[in-house]
Design an enzyme around this catalytic site. Structure first.
Site, PDB file in Angstrom:
ATOM      1  CB  SER A 215      -0.930  -0.018   1.214  1.00 35.99           C
ATOM      2  OG  SER A 215      -1.891   1.010   1.111  1.00 35.99           O
ATOM      3  CG  ASN A 216      -0.364   4.711  -1.236  1.00 35.25           C
ATOM      4  OD1 ASN A 216      -1.046   5.437  -0.529  1.00 35.25           O
ATOM      5  ND2 ASN A 216      -0.831   4.151  -2.351  1.00 35.25           N
ATOM      6  CG  HIS A 217       3.285   6.476   3.662  1.00 33.06           C
ATOM      7  ND1 HIS A 217       3.390   5.691   4.777  1.00 33.06           N
ATOM      8  CD2 HIS A 217       4.437   6.316   2.966  1.00 33.06           C
ATOM      9  CE1 HIS A 217       4.567   5.079   4.779  1.00 33.06           C
ATOM     10  NE2 HIS A 217       5.222   5.443   3.682  1.00 33.06           N
TER      11      HIS A 217
END
Ligand code: PMT
Length: 407
Positions: A215-217
């Site tokens: 995923s990412n932030h």
């Protein structure tokens, strides 16, 4: 601003439907008139069982029509709907809400509602079980999806003698709510009224196995702020939101929760034909595991190799199918060569505008409450803004979208 000035001179059309709470309409009218509003009242025949038209006519200083036609005259519902700055339906009974949701028109109040061009606000009143019934829930959701605003329902003793949710808000609360929300609800401040807009926001997650994912932030804050600003401008916003604890309770925003890039692609694509505008603020994973293990991958050799495949590029696909009346707004997030990459995406994805933000700028990008953006539109216009709250950035983006619409 002085609260009294908020309602001074406002033309308020009060629709009273059949509920025991109709008696509160008398106090509501008195308070609105005291605040300087011009009030006209229409009521359903059922409402007259609870309070007399004469009482409401005396307090509003205007006639109170109930029927589309009397013996010798016809009440022009179109004129009433156009006269008003806002139509407030209070109390809105379960029956009237259901008919409004379905577009039924068997009394004057409903005929005026259907032809009203002004913003519509409703204050429900009913028994708790009726309020929680799936049919009522669906009807209220429908009214909100039409862009109407609901005054929160109150809890307490109900006409049935039971305690619970279902009471109409008190007249003082309704007046306070109107003072706070009416400037936003006025037609002049609703340039996107009637438009359906899709906003993507938040991250996506791409499963590796039942335990792990890529995923990412992204927190979704930027996209949610845009969704709310668009809804404030009158749009019916469909927010397709990746996994995040952030949420919105804005009446004009319907949230569709997704997890993966594929799910986001499917939800956006299904809604695209009806959308006038799309704003893609989501940080969509570009790659996903080619195979998702159905059992937890056990720790083994020192290195584990996972084959990744491309996810669908949602924005590119929308750009390829874009109709002449649709506006497509993308985001570009980079760490270097920001302008070059942003302009490349603007061109290649057939966008009308791209919002560039950079992780090289302090306070900008993922998870902050602030952002720093530059807007590039398809006509070559470039506008840079200083670091601002994400809400203020969202206002700038919505203003640019409204300008593009008229370009
Ligand atoms: O959510 P926050 O914590 O508030 O952070 C906000 C943000 C940094 C996520 C936001 O401001 C932002 O920059 N969003 C876009 C992030 C991104 O993925 O940028 P990109 O340059 O990789 O993608 C370009 C555009 O294509 C984006 O509009 C993206 O939504 C879209 N895209 C990308 C990949 C993909 N498979 N499908 C897409 O639609």
């Amino acid at each position: 601003m002085d609260a009294i000035k908020m309602l001074q001179g406002k033309k308020i059309l009060l629709g009273v439907s059949g509920s025991i709470a109709a008696y509160k309409a008398a106090t509501l009218i008195r308070l609105l008139v005291k605040e300087g509003a011009e009030v006209k009242v229409i009521m359903t025949p059922a409402a007259a069982d609870f309070i007399t038209p004469l009482t409401l006519a005396t307090l509003s200083r205007n006639e109170v029509p109930m029927n589309i036609s009397d013996h010798s005259s016809w009440n022009n519902h179109v004129v009433l709907g156009r006269w008003a700055d806002v139509m407030v339906i209070a109390p809105a009974s379960a029956n009237t809400i259901a008919k409004m949701a379905q577009g039924l028109c068997d009394n004057l109040l409903l005929a005026v509602y259907l032809s009203a061009t002004c913003p519509v606000i409703f204050a429900p009143a009913m028994d708790e079980d009726m309020w929680h019934h799936p049919a009522t829930r669906g009807n209220v959701d429908k009214l909100i999806s039409y862009g109407h605003q609901q005054i929160p329902i109150a809890s307490g003793e109900l006409a049935s003698g039971l305690f619970g949710e279902g009471r109409m808000a008190e007249p003082e609360q309704i007046v306070a709510w109107l003072q706070q929300h009416l400037p936003k609800a006025s037609n002049n401040n609703k340039p996107l009224r009637g438009k359906t807009v899709i906003v993507t926001a938040g991250p996506t997650i791409e499963h590796i196995d039942p335990v792990r994912y890529i995923s990412n932030h992204s927190s979704g804050k930027m996209g949610i702020a845009i969704a709310e600003a668009l809804a404030d401008a009158g749009a019916n916003v469909q927010l397709v939101l990746g996994p995040t604890s952030q949420q919105t309770t804005h009446n004009g925003v319907t949230t569709i929760r997704v997890q993966t890039a594929q799910e986001m692609f499917d939800q956006v694509t299904a809604r695209y034909p009806n959308a006038a505008i799309v704003v893609a603020a989501a940080a969509v994973a570009d790659y996903r595991p080619a195979n998702v293990a159905d059992k937890k991958i056990k720790k083994g050799e020192a290195q584990l190799h996972i084959d990744l495949e491309k996810t669908p590029d949602i924005l590119r696909s929308l750009g390829d199918q874009k109709g002449p009346q649709q506006l497509l707004i993308g985001f570009s997030l980079e760490t270097n060569n920001e302008k070059e990459y942003a302009l490349k995406k603007l061109r290649e994805k057939h966008l009308d505008m791209i919002v560039m933000n950079s992780l090289a700028d302090a306070g900008a990008g993922f998870n902050y409450d602030t952002n720093k953006v530059t807007l590039f539109d398809k006509n070559g216009k470039e506008t840079s803004f200083p670091l601002k709250s994400k809400q203020a950035v969202a206002q700038d983006i919505v203003s640019a979208i409204i300008e593009l619409q008229h370009a």
